[in-house]
Scaffold this motif. Sequence first.
Motif, mmCIF file in Angstrom:
data_model
loop_
_atom_site.group_PDB
_atom_site.id
_atom_site.type_symbol
_atom_site.label_atom_id
_atom_site.label_comp_id
_atom_site.label_asym_id
_atom_site.label_seq_id
_atom_site.Cartn_x
_atom_site.Cartn_y
_atom_site.Cartn_z
ATOM 1 N N SER A 165 -0.084 -0.411 -7.019
ATOM 2 C CA SER A 165 0.939 0.551 -6.622
ATOM 3 C C SER A 165 2.320 -0.088 -6.626
ATOM 4 O O SER A 165 3.308 0.531 -7.034
ATOM 5 C CB SER A 165 0.616 1.104 -5.227
ATOM 6 N N PRO A 202 -5.471 -2.418 -5.033
ATOM 7 C CA PRO A 202 -4.788 -1.119 -5.190
ATOM 8 C C PRO A 202 -3.331 -1.172 -4.743
ATOM 9 O O PRO A 202 -2.457 -0.557 -5.363
ATOM 10 C CB PRO A 202 -5.609 -0.178 -4.306
ATOM 11 N N GLY A 203 -3.063 -1.916 -3.662
ATOM 12 C CA GLY A 203 -1.682 -2.043 -3.214
ATOM 13 C C GLY A 203 -0.819 -2.773 -4.214
ATOM 14 O O GLY A 203 0.338 -2.401 -4.444
ATOM 15 N N CYS A 241 -4.456 4.995 -3.967
ATOM 16 C CA CYS A 241 -4.401 3.613 -3.488
ATOM 17 C C CYS A 241 -4.508 3.549 -1.970
ATOM 18 O O CYS A 241 -4.953 2.541 -1.416
ATOM 19 C CB CYS A 241 -3.094 2.951 -3.945
ATOM 20 N N ARG A 284 0.805 -1.210 0.000
ATOM 21 C CA ARG A 284 0.000 0.000 0.000
ATOM 22 C C ARG A 284 0.836 1.258 0.000
ATOM 23 O O ARG A 284 0.517 2.220 -0.670
ATOM 24 C CB ARG A 284 -0.905 -0.009 1.242
ATOM 25 N N ILE A 303 -1.560 8.275 -8.133
ATOM 26 C CA ILE A 303 -1.975 6.878 -8.011
ATOM 27 C C ILE A 303 -1.670 6.341 -6.616
ATOM 28 O O ILE A 303 -2.497 5.662 -5.993
ATOM 29 C CB ILE A 303 -1.286 6.019 -9.081
ATOM 30 N N HIS A 351 5.615 2.944 -2.331
ATOM 31 C CA HIS A 351 5.889 3.421 -3.673
ATOM 32 C C HIS A 351 7.172 4.238 -3.675
ATOM 33 O O HIS A 351 7.483 4.935 -2.737
ATOM 34 C CB HIS A 351 4.708 4.247 -4.197
#
Length: 332
Positions: A278, A274-275, A300, A9, A296, A12
């Motif tokens: 990412s 979403p994780g 996320c 999550r 993004i 990034h």
Amino acid sequence: MQETPFCLRVGHLLPYSMSDSNTTNFTNPSTFILLGIPGLEAAHVWISIPFCTTYVIAILGNFTILFIVKTEPSLRGPMYYFLCMLAISDLSVPTSIVPKMLCIFWFNSRDIDFNSCLTQMYFTLNLPVTQSGIFVAMAFDRYVAICDPLRHSTILTNPVVAKVGLAIVLRGAMLVLPFPLLARRWPYCRTNIIPELFCSHISLVKLACADTRVSSYYSLFVLFCVMGLDVIFICVSYIQILRAIFRLPTKDARLKTFGTCSSHLCVILASYIPGLFSSLMYWFGQNLVVHFHVLIANMCILLPPALNPIIYGVRTRQIRDRLLRLFTHKGT
């Protein structure tokens, strides 16, 4: 050593160069500067609309879940207690980062105190660990309810649920605590400018003028040895659940039993997909522009807390019926 993302999550990596920022010769700054979304400063007000809307939905949705469980006596059970824990965790992280995001968008207030920065980082790292533990508890609850229903009320008593909840909270708090403690000890002699909307762990690692390998190794430990084991336990639980469901005599019975797990599965997917996206962007999207990474990565983080109460409200009959009765009484 290149920093490894702590979790799907929040791990990034922003592809920016220090040459793009103003560098200084200080150590341990009292404040950091959050740039927001580099390259899209002129559109900050418009970008704030989806962020603010998502935050409002998350707040209203999760408070509604808490209110319904509190006011409906029939919802006093392990599944709903764990759901309340999930709602509280879904309220904590957006509340720790969105107000500052909106200050950046609306008032160009970019300064953030060093301790506040560490607090933001702590909460954004704590959420996936705590939620992972909640998902494990929910999976165990469904396993006992379906595979051993006669013992469900004797195994998952209120004291047991309270102890499990406390263990989940303490596990997340203790596992994440080393990250801000390590970050507090690092010197920051390059720059105090963070090209993001909030203080993430990876951003502080990139700014530190110190050996951060201990933090990287510990990130790997938490990711694979803790959260990885949680995923394995969830998968094993649902394999046993599916085996029990397929042994039921009729199709209607199988569908009805599987329906009790569907909301939990949807929430897990809403949190992990979403994780995963990412994380894939981290590994394969290095040529993308910086503002796309920032947008993004932040969505996320914000989307699952907004989606989770909607999923449970739509797919859980007891919550849906209580919500309908609430609006019906208000309408009359």
